[in-house]
Design an enzyme around this catalytic site. Structure first.
Site, PDB file in Angstrom:
ATOM      1  CB  THR A  58      -0.941  -0.006   1.224  1.00  0.00           C
ATOM      2  OG1 THR A  58      -1.870  -1.082   1.096  1.00  0.00           O
ATOM      3  CG2 THR A  58      -1.705   1.307   1.330  1.00  0.00           C
ATOM      4  CB  CYS A  64       3.325   6.609   2.581  1.00  0.00           C
ATOM      5  SG  CYS A  64       2.796   5.331   3.704  1.00  0.00           S
ATOM      6  CE  LYS A  67       0.525  10.549   2.865  1.00  0.00           C
ATOM      7  NZ  LYS A  67      -0.198   9.827   3.874  1.00  0.00           N
ATOM      8  N   GLY A 132      -1.224 -16.552  -2.189  1.00  0.00           N
ATOM      9  CA  GLY A 132      -0.832 -17.650  -1.313  1.00  0.00           C
ATOM     10  C   GLY A 132      -1.930 -18.030  -0.337  1.00  0.00           C
ATOM     11  CB  ALA A 198     -14.018  12.109   9.523  1.00  0.00           C
ATOM     12  CG  HIS A 440      12.845  34.224  16.743  1.00  0.00           C
ATOM     13  ND1 HIS A 440      11.532  33.919  17.009  1.00  0.00           N
ATOM     14  CD2 HIS A 440      12.870  35.502  16.293  1.00  0.00           C
ATOM     15  CE1 HIS A 440      10.792  34.988  16.749  1.00  0.00           C
ATOM     16  NE2 HIS A 440      11.588  35.961  16.316  1.00  0.00           N
TER      17      HIS A 440
END
Length: 463
Positions: A58, A64, A67, A132, A198, A440
């Site tokens: 998948t 993943c 996507k 299988g 969802a 920062h």
């Protein structure tokens, strides 16, 4: 775990892996590295729409990887739209070409699938594109798409068959709807899309489709992102709403009808409110189902050899060493009951299992504090407990100095979460975060200045 006894002469293989996803492949290659004779079986049953794919499971083919590529495509479009505010000037109307995106995604996916086949050859792992089925304690029957049947025996088996999307069980769902198994190779632009569900799969798909400029509605039965921190889930939904995704709460489809054929055509969706008081009808070009997934275990012969599994979900219960109730049969990956459904978890579990079986090692897969990220338009990264689960476990006012859960919604949340996950493995504390000087300006610096706030939104100020 001591090394499994060498294969008796009457077994064809030391190890037989059913399933060619990344977890199964990791276990197979690791075992071969110890000089073991290994067979991998992988067969992709076509979707009702006829979609198939190659080796890799998948994640590589319909999860993943594609996507993330489509998520990135959507982010590029968003950057283009926002660039004018930063002085970029262009007169051309920018449009998106679904066909080119699909072509690029499938080209990359195909290259990965080929590389996995090559890796099996390089490590002397035998691979068969065949289904299988266990027909005896140590025997598997294989059947190719052409109908050719063969039998193979092995000392040890690993079930790594993963999951496939669930359908509604309503008239028209398999005939007219698609799932994430079909979306990434869809030959035409989906057009106006209804996403049913969802889950994180539903929200990720809805997010990048909206980012590509499509009209997208998410139909929610109850809550979004069940199992995740619900404060963060609500923030994810709010951000997606700002990005143009429509949410239809407390409705479920009752009928799917085709109004017009075409690419994509037109579908009429009839839905009822969850309290049964209201029925609505609306037309869409595409209906994408993302209502959950079931383990691919129902017809691989587990019952014939006595392996216990959940008949409702297809999930397989295992012990801490991924061992089923039948000692020589193991299971890893999404098919496990009560374990995280994440590719890196399956890979880690597969490698460690092979090392315990053949490398005289004892390390088990650690399923705690595993980081993950949901690739919605604004990414949501999480590691450890949700706030609800932490309050339940430790008490509402029992503040732990040790960090037991970390959540962030922001750009590149996955990159941020990965680093903090390593720190949490080392026992990260709130005191250590407080003593860390932040960079920062970056999003992650907020973790160095956190305070406890109740019913109050934390807002970043200036320097």
């Amino acid at each position: 775990m001591s090394e499994v006894n060498p294969t008796p002469d009457f077994y064809d293989y030391d190890l037989l892996v059913i399933g060619g996803g990344l977890g199964g492949l990791a276990a197979a290659k690791e075992a071969a590295g110890y000089g073991k004779k290994v067979l991998v079986l992988d067969y992709v049953t076509p979707t009702p729409k006829g979609t198939r794919w190659g080796l890799g499971g998948t994640c590589v083919n319909v999860g993943c990887i594609p996507k993330k590529l489509m998520h990135q495509a959507a982010l590029l479009g968003q950057a283009l739209r926002e660039s004018r505010k930063y002085g970029w000037e262009f007169k051309e109307k920018v449009t998106h070409n679904w066909g080119l995106l699909r072509q690029a995604v499938q080209k990359h996916v195909s290259s990965l699938s080929f590389s996995y086949r090559q890796a099996l050859m390089d490590t002397n792992v035998t691979y068969l594109d065949a289904f299988g089925e266990l027909v005896g304690p140590h025997t598997v029957k294989t059947k190719t798409s052409q109908g050719k049947e063969t039998y193979h025996t092995a000392a040890v088996f690993i079930i790594a068959t993963g999951e496939r999307p669930r359908y509604l069980g309503l008239p028209g769902d398999k005939e007219y709807c698609i799932t994430s198994d079909d979306l990434f190779s869809l030959p035409h632009c989906p057009g106006r899309t209804l996403v049913v569900g969802a889950s994180y799969v539903a929200l990720e798909c809805a997010g990048f489709l909206a980012g590509l400029g499509l009209d997208v509605t998410v139909m929610v039965h109850s809550i979004v992102l069940r199992g995740f921190d619900q404060k963060m889930a609500k923030k994810v939904e709010q951000d997606m709403d700002l990005h143009g995704v429509n949410f239809l709460h407390h409705f479920v489809p009752t009928k799917i009808q085709q109004m017009e054929e075409g690419s994509p055509g037109t579908l009429k969706v009839t839905a009822m409110s969850t309290d049964g008081t209201e029925t609505i009808e609306e037309q869409y070009n595409t209906v994408l189902l993302a209502i959950g997934r079931d383990g691919c275990t129902r017809n691989i012969g587990l019952e014939s050899v006595g392996v216990k599994f959940n008949e409702r979900t297809g999930k397989v219960p295992v012990n801490e060493e991924e061992q089923t109730n039948v000692p020589h049969i193991y299971a890893i990956g999404d098919v496990l009951e009560g374990r995280l459904e994440l590719t890196p978890v399956a890979i880690q579990a597969g490698r460690l299992l092979a090392r315990r079986l053949y490398g005289r090692q004892s390390t088990k897969c650690d399923y705690t504090n595993v980081p993950t990220t949901i690739f919605t338009p604004m990414e949501y990264g999480a590691c450890g407990l949700s706030e609800e689960r932490a309050s339940e476990k430790y008490g509402e006012d029992n503040i732990e100095d040790r960090v037991v859960g970390l959540h962030i919604l922001g750009p590149h949340a996955g990159e941020i979460t990965q680093g903090f996950a390593a720190a949490m493995k080392c026992g990260l504390t709130k005191q250590q975060l407080d003593s860390t000087i932040g960079i920062h300006p970056v999003c992650a610096e907020v973790f160095t200045t956190l305070t406890k706030r109740t019913a109050e939104v934390l807002r970043m100020g200036g320097c």
